[in-house]
Design a protein around this motif. Structure first.
Motif, PDB file in Angstrom:
ATOM      1  N   ILE A  35       0.869  -1.182   0.000  1.00 52.73           N
ATOM      2  CA  ILE A  35       0.000   0.000   0.000  1.00 52.73           C
ATOM      3  C   ILE A  35       0.907   1.234   0.000  1.00 52.73           C
ATOM      4  O   ILE A  35       1.731   1.405   0.887  1.00 52.73           O
ATOM      5  CB  ILE A  35      -0.938   0.014   1.224  1.00 52.73           C
ATOM      6  N   ASP A  51      -5.555  10.276  -0.795  1.00 48.29           N
ATOM      7  CA  ASP A  51      -5.862   9.061  -0.045  1.00 48.29           C
ATOM      8  C   ASP A  51      -6.774   8.177  -0.899  1.00 48.29           C
ATOM      9  O   ASP A  51      -7.195   8.557  -1.992  1.00 48.29           O
ATOM     10  CB  ASP A  51      -6.531   9.412   1.287  1.00 48.29           C
ATOM     11  N   HIS A  52      -7.119   7.020  -0.366  1.00 46.41           N
ATOM     12  CA  HIS A  52      -7.897   6.049  -1.137  1.00 46.41           C
ATOM     13  C   HIS A  52      -9.316   6.545  -1.423  1.00 46.41           C
ATOM     14  O   HIS A  52      -9.940   6.102  -2.389  1.00 46.41           O
ATOM     15  CB  HIS A  52      -7.904   4.707  -0.414  1.00 46.41           C
ATOM     16  N   ASN A  86      -7.569   1.537 -11.355  1.00 47.39           N
ATOM     17  CA  ASN A  86      -8.290   2.697 -10.832  1.00 47.39           C
ATOM     18  C   ASN A  86      -7.518   3.949 -11.213  1.00 47.39           C
ATOM     19  O   ASN A  86      -6.429   3.871 -11.785  1.00 47.39           O
ATOM     20  CB  ASN A  86      -8.461   2.596  -9.303  1.00 47.39           C
ATOM     21  N   ARG A 124     -10.012   7.995  -5.057  1.00 47.61           N
ATOM     22  CA  ARG A 124      -9.975   7.159  -6.263  1.00 47.61           C
ATOM     23  C   ARG A 124     -11.060   7.594  -7.241  1.00 47.61           C
ATOM     24  O   ARG A 124     -12.131   8.069  -6.850  1.00 47.61           O
ATOM     25  CB  ARG A 124     -10.172   5.686  -5.899  1.00 47.61           C
ATOM     26  N   CYS A 180      -7.108   8.449  -9.869  1.00 51.12           N
ATOM     27  CA  CYS A 180      -7.273   9.288  -8.671  1.00 51.12           C
ATOM     28  C   CYS A 180      -7.184  10.762  -9.026  1.00 51.12           C
ATOM     29  O   CYS A 180      -6.717  11.141 -10.094  1.00 51.12           O
ATOM     30  CB  CYS A 180      -6.235   8.938  -7.619  1.00 51.12           C
ATOM     31  N   ASP A 189      -1.643  -2.542  -7.475  1.00 50.80           N
ATOM     32  CA  ASP A 189      -2.782  -1.631  -7.521  1.00 50.80           C
ATOM     33  C   ASP A 189      -2.318  -0.274  -8.034  1.00 50.80           C
ATOM     34  O   ASP A 189      -1.343   0.295  -7.531  1.00 50.80           O
ATOM     35  CB  ASP A 189      -3.373  -1.498  -6.108  1.00 50.80           C
ATOM     36  N   ILE A 230      -3.345   2.865  -7.778  1.00 49.53           N
ATOM     37  CA  ILE A 230      -3.191   4.006  -6.874  1.00 49.53           C
ATOM     38  C   ILE A 230      -2.072   3.771  -5.864  1.00 49.53           C
ATOM     39  O   ILE A 230      -1.393   4.711  -5.437  1.00 49.53           O
ATOM     40  CB  ILE A 230      -4.510   4.372  -6.156  1.00 49.53           C
ATOM     41  N   ASN A 231      -1.835   2.524  -5.493  1.00 46.52           N
ATOM     42  CA  ASN A 231      -0.744   2.262  -4.559  1.00 46.52           C
ATOM     43  C   ASN A 231       0.618   2.493  -5.202  1.00 46.52           C
ATOM     44  O   ASN A 231       1.556   2.952  -4.542  1.00 46.52           O
ATOM     45  CB  ASN A 231      -0.854   0.843  -4.010  1.00 46.52           C
TER      46      ASN A 231
END
Length: 275
Positions: free
Chosen positions: A145, A216-217, A205, A220, A207, A175, A177-178
């Protein structure tokens, strides 16, 4: 790549039953079921009923989400984690779900852990969990993450851990976004070095264009609606011949308030352009 759907995307207004129906309707190939939503589903449905759905559907199960906070556990925390993990493995075996996503620990003190400490603990924990999962035929997808609040936050670090574990049943979940949260895709090029057989899951995804530390998540977005250079991540996978899941995973509160059918329909349309 095959189109996948992660239940986090509509989890506030949807259910396993609804997600199965809508993912089948809009042409998804795979679904990543959430363990909390799965437990809710099993209050009124049987595992046999779920198995029967997948036996007659184009849609198939792919990965359970997720076993979290796997690092630096106390005795009681570890017991609860193993109980949930074992439950997931039992259901996964019954319905033919091949992967369990496991996530490093999140906490304000994680940024003070050295990489060596995280490496040693992660290798130990992944081996213990893989030993539990092996009789069920379930593989572990370890997901770094990108935020420093999590113990392991880069593809490089996560792959070094997975490489040290050195088991066929332990690989990575990557992932978008990570990767972006780790210094705006600073180690995206590392994807070229990871063998194809170690990339178990890919989450797609986008962002908002916000500063790191603010982003932050919850920020997204649908793929293509934000600032992540998604093709920079998908192209190395395509060159390797990756033809497994590209799973839409969104944690955006705005999307949670929308009609799940709209989110799932739009998500399919937006994701397919990158497959």
């Amino acid at each position: 790549m095959k189109l996948g759907y992660n239940e986090a995307t509509c989890m506030k207004r949807s259910s396993v039953e609804n997600d199965l129906k809508l993912c089948e309707k809009y042409g998804y190939d795979y679904i990543e079921l959430r363990l909390d939503m799965l437990k809710e589903y099993l209050k009124d449905h049987s595992i046999e009923e779920l198995k029967g759905f997948f036996q007659t559907s184009h849609l198939k199960p792919y990965a359970f989400n997720s076993i979290e906070d796997i690092n630096f556990c106390g005795e009681q925390q570890w017991k609860e984690l193993v109980d949930l993990f074992t439950f997931g493995c039992q259901v996964a075996q019954a319905i033919g779900n091949p992967y369990m996503i496991v996530v490093p620990t999140m906490g304000d003190d994680m940024c003070r852990k050295t990489e060596a400490e995280v490496f040693e603990d992660s290798v130990s924990v992944l081996n213990k969990l893989a030993d539990i999962a092996q009789p069920y035929g379930v593989k572990l997808a370890f997901e770094p993450i990108g935020d420093r609040r999590w113990a392991c936050n880069s593809i490089r670090e996560a792959y070094e851990i997975v490489k040290a574990v050195d088991r066929e049943d332990v690989g990575l979940a990557v992932d978008c976004i990570n990767v972006y949260l780790h210094d705006k895709c600073a180690d995206a090029g590392y994807l070229e070095e990871i063998p194809l057989d170690k990339i178990f899951v890919f989450h797609i995804n986008d962002c908002e264009d916000l500063p790191l530390g603010v982003l932050d998540h919850c920020h997204r977005l649908f793929p293509g609606d934000g600032c992540i250079p998604i093709t920079k991540l998908t192209e190395p996978l395509k060159r390797k011949g990756y033809d497994e899941i590209a799973s839409l995973e969104l944690f955006r509160p705005e999307y949670w308030e929308m009609d799940p059918e709209d989110v799932i329909r739009i998500g399919a349309e937006k994701s397919k352009q990158f497959l």
